[in-house]
Design a protein around this motif. Structure first.
Motif, PDB file in Angstrom:
ATOM      1  N   PHE A 106       0.811  -1.210   0.000  1.00  0.00           N
ATOM      2  CA  PHE A 106       0.000   0.000   0.000  1.00  0.00           C
ATOM      3  C   PHE A 106       0.848   1.265   0.000  1.00  0.00           C
ATOM      4  CE2 PHE A 106      -0.226   2.424   4.025  1.00  0.00           C
ATOM      5  CZ  PHE A 106       0.727   1.733   4.748  1.00  0.00           C
ATOM      6  N   LYS A 107       2.130   1.166   0.327  1.00  0.00           N
ATOM      7  CA  LYS A 107       2.943   2.374   0.368  1.00  0.00           C
ATOM      8  C   LYS A 107       3.100   3.004  -1.020  1.00  0.00           C
ATOM      9  CE  LYS A 107       5.091   1.917   4.818  1.00  0.00           C
ATOM     10  NZ  LYS A 107       4.652   0.559   5.227  1.00  0.00           N
ATOM     11  N   ASP A 137       8.867  -1.985   3.301  1.00  0.00           N
ATOM     12  CA  ASP A 137       8.063  -1.592   2.152  1.00  0.00           C
ATOM     13  C   ASP A 137       8.214  -0.144   1.721  1.00  0.00           C
ATOM     14  OD1 ASP A 137       7.003  -3.978   1.378  1.00  0.00           O
ATOM     15  OD2 ASP A 137       5.376  -3.889   2.834  1.00  0.00           O
ATOM     16  N   PRO A 245      -3.766  -2.164   9.944  1.00  0.00           N
ATOM     17  CA  PRO A 245      -2.555  -2.756  10.517  1.00  0.00           C
ATOM     18  C   PRO A 245      -1.505  -1.665  10.691  1.00  0.00           C
ATOM     19  CG  PRO A 245      -2.667  -3.261   8.167  1.00  0.00           C
ATOM     20  CD  PRO A 245      -3.902  -2.457   8.503  1.00  0.00           C
ATOM     21  N   SER A 246      -1.110  -1.370  11.922  1.00  0.00           N
ATOM     22  CA  SER A 246      -0.377  -0.131  12.186  1.00  0.00           C
ATOM     23  C   SER A 246       1.024  -0.350  12.729  1.00  0.00           C
ATOM     24  CB  SER A 246      -1.178   0.727  13.173  1.00  0.00           C
ATOM     25  OG  SER A 246      -2.409   1.096  12.580  1.00  0.00           O
ATOM     26  N   GLY A 247       1.958   0.472  12.227  1.00  0.00           N
ATOM     27  CA  GLY A 247       3.342   0.419  12.678  1.00  0.00           C
ATOM     28  C   GLY A 247       3.833   1.810  13.043  1.00  0.00           C
ATOM     29  N   ASN A 248       4.013   2.637  12.013  1.00  0.00           N
ATOM     30  CA  ASN A 248       4.408   4.014  12.241  1.00  0.00           C
ATOM     31  C   ASN A 248       3.180   4.930  12.337  1.00  0.00           C
ATOM     32  OD1 ASN A 248       6.579   5.606  12.789  1.00  0.00           O
ATOM     33  ND2 ASN A 248       7.200   5.906  10.666  1.00  0.00           N
ATOM     34  N   PHE A 249       2.005   4.385  12.123  1.00  0.00           N
ATOM     35  CA  PHE A 249       0.704   5.037  12.304  1.00  0.00           C
ATOM     36  C   PHE A 249       0.369   6.132  11.296  1.00  0.00           C
ATOM     37  CE2 PHE A 249      -1.552   3.145  15.830  1.00  0.00           C
ATOM     38  CZ  PHE A 249      -0.595   2.251  16.271  1.00  0.00           C
ATOM     39  N   GLY A 250       1.072   6.155  10.149  1.00  0.00           N
ATOM     40  CA  GLY A 250       0.699   7.088   9.095  1.00  0.00           C
ATOM     41  C   GLY A 250      -0.645   6.708   8.489  1.00  0.00           C
ATOM     42  N   ASN A 251      -0.828   5.425   8.266  1.00  0.00           N
ATOM     43  CA  ASN A 251      -2.061   4.951   7.651  1.00  0.00           C
ATOM     44  C   ASN A 251      -3.270   5.322   8.516  1.00  0.00           C
ATOM     45  OD1 ASN A 251      -3.646   3.681   5.753  1.00  0.00           O
ATOM     46  ND2 ASN A 251      -2.836   1.624   6.112  1.00  0.00           N
ATOM     47  N   ALA A 299       7.130  -4.748   8.541  1.00  0.00           N
ATOM     48  CA  ALA A 299       6.903  -3.345   8.191  1.00  0.00           C
ATOM     49  C   ALA A 299       6.144  -2.616   9.305  1.00  0.00           C
ATOM     50  CB  ALA A 299       6.140  -3.231   6.884  1.00  0.00           C
ATOM     51  N   HIS A 354       0.862  -8.842   7.514  1.00  0.00           N
ATOM     52  CA  HIS A 354       0.315  -7.533   7.898  1.00  0.00           C
ATOM     53  C   HIS A 354      -1.202  -7.515   7.757  1.00  0.00           C
ATOM     54  CE1 HIS A 354       4.450  -7.123   6.592  1.00  0.00           C
ATOM     55  NE2 HIS A 354       4.572  -6.166   7.494  1.00  0.00           N
ATOM     56  N   THR A 373      -2.543  -4.700   3.226  1.00  0.00           N
ATOM     57  CA  THR A 373      -1.502  -3.723   2.907  1.00  0.00           C
ATOM     58  C   THR A 373      -0.368  -4.290   2.066  1.00  0.00           C
ATOM     59  OG1 THR A 373      -0.641  -4.141   5.117  1.00  0.00           O
ATOM     60  CG2 THR A 373      -1.951  -2.150   4.820  1.00  0.00           C
ATOM     61  N   ALA A 374      -0.242  -5.614   1.966  1.00  0.00           N
ATOM     62  CA  ALA A 374       0.802  -6.190   1.110  1.00  0.00           C
ATOM     63  C   ALA A 374       0.286  -7.457   0.436  1.00  0.00           C
ATOM     64  CB  ALA A 374       2.058  -6.502   1.920  1.00  0.00           C
TER      65      ALA A 374
END
Ligand SMILES: *Cc1c(COP(=O)(O)O)cnc(C)c1O
Length: 423
Positions: A106-107, A137, A245-251, A299, A354, A373-374
């Motif tokens: 998705f990036k 990603d 699905p959150s990591g750096n929380f931009g989404n 990711a 993810h 997302t992937a």
């Protein structure tokens, strides 16, 4: 769109300048000063419209003061030139597939739009170096998005040995204006190196640096579009809750901004790996970053999510308001493996780790939509182990993995990176 810093110590700037600068001078993140709230009737008129049309309508409302309608249409047609299927699994649950772009994740939404935005707003006479730290990603999406864009160079920092083979192939095989740098350290080390470089005035006088990480507002705006589109896809009157699905929380931040714009969304589920800094904050009110722990969903392995600052700003620091809109859940590798197997068995649906976490988040929160997302092929080892079935590699990926790789290796030290940036 007037943009201000989350820390309030920088001048307000137009969106086009925030796109070029990345991080605000006071070290904060740019956010829209005002997110225009569109009336229900405006949204309802877009119901059933194709993705590019919803995207263009939202873009017009957000940044139409700085770009012409023709520029916005060109931007969307060029950057977001892939489908956004919504696959129905059963009566209650559908999956929004965000991985049909060129890097199968998705990036691509953010990275491809940002590259074209930068080409639109920057002075081509002054070469631009895009510095990006990636846990997998982002690097491939940004490298692919800027590859051969005139007047730009991309430097990708990634933790040596901690990204998947396919991910690594996607940003190390391009060459030309793309430099891949393997750092002996973690993703957090890479992120720290990038932050150091951006804070180094001497370096920045010599090299025109910019960022394409999820700290760039230029990446978040295009991510708002699929929230609007997905929300309008559900039958009118249904309660739309979206699991992210959150990591750096931009989404998630992009989702909350779409909600603020009035998109018919009732809530979100933020699902994480055991790197659970934000879920712990939601539960306790304390934001306590920790070093990241590697998991199957690499990711999302972020111990100190940069976009938390934006999330807090969006809610004016009110944790209770945040909790009213956002449920959260934390998932282990064992759960992820079982979820991949369950999706395959129950729905004949092949999910990457993810996406499996988004599914688990949807189950935990009773969400009606979750974000894929992937592409499963990007994590085929994990998926094949979980399901026992072979995951075919899409042709474009198979060709990439076979190409020669160009990598420079450095330690987690700012000096070594500065040398590469000035080369
Ligand atoms: C980056 C990424 C995420 C996490 O998104 P954030 O915006 O960092 O929260 C989830 N899934 C995949 C496949 C990713 O590449």
């Amino acid at each position: 769109m007037i943009c201000i810093s989350t820390r309030g110590q920088s001048l307000a700037v137009p969106f086009r300048e925030a796109v070029l600068t990345g991080l605000a001078p006071d070290g904060g993140l740019y956010v829209p000063d005002v997110i225009p709230r569109c009336p229900d009737a405006w949204w309802q008129a877009l119901r059933g419209r194709p993705f590019p049309e919803v995207a263009a309508a939202m873009a017009e409302r957000l940044i139409g003061d700085e770009f012409s309608t023709a520029e916005l249409h060109g931007l969307i047609a060029g950057a977001l030139n892939f489908p956004v299927p919504i696959v129905r699994l059963d009566q209650q649950l559908s999956v929004v597939e965000l991985f049909h772009g060129p890097t199968f994740a998705f990036k691509d939404f953010g990275a491809r739009t940002l590259a074209r935005l930068m080409a639109l707003v920057h002075d081509a006479a002054e070469p631009l170096t895009v510095l990006v730290a990636t846990s997998g990603d982002t690097g491939s999406a940004v490298a692919q998005a800027f590859f051969r864009v005139p007047g730009t160079r991309v430097v990708v920092l990634y933790p040596d040995g901690q990204v998947s083979d396919v991910q690594e192939a996607q940003f190390t095989t391009l060459g030309e204006n793309v430099t891949a740098v393997a750092v002996s350290g973690s993703f957090d080390d890479c992120q720290r190196l990038a932050k150091n470089a951006f804070a180094n005035d001497t370096l920045r006088r010599r090299v025109k640096l910019t960022s394409a990480n999820s700290i760039s507002l230029g990446r978040l705006v295009p991510q708002m579009f699929y929230y609007g589109y997905a929300a309008l896809h559900a039958p009118a009157g249904t309660r739309v809750v979206i699991s992210v699905p959150s990591g750096n929380f931009g989404n998630l931040v992009a989702g909350v901004m779409a909600w603020k714009m009035g998109a018919p969304i009732a809530g979100f589920a933020a699902a994480t790996t055991v790197n659970d800094t934000v879920p712990r904050y939601l539960a306790t009110g304390r934001f306590e970053p920790r070093p990241s722990v590697p998991t199957l969903a690499n990711a999302m392995d972020v111990g100190n999510p940069s976009n938390f600052e934006r999330l807090q700003w969006l809610f004016g620091g009110d944790r209770h308001a945040m909790r009213e809109l956002i449920a959260s859940s934390v998932h282990t590798d064992d759960e992820v493996t079982r979820a991949i197997a369950q999706l395959s068995r129950r729905y004949n649906y092949t999910a990457d780790p993810h996406t499996a976490i988004a599914y688990l988040g949807a189950l935990a929160a009773g969400a009606s939509l979750f974000l894929a997302t992937a592409h499963a092929a990007k994590f085929r080892d994990v998926v094949e182990r979980a399901t026992g079935a072979t995951v075919p590699l899409p042709e474009a990926l198979a060709a990439t993995v076979k190409r020669p790789r160009f990598v420079q290796k450095i330690g987690p030290t700012p000096g070594e990176l500065a040398a590469i940036l000035q080369a």
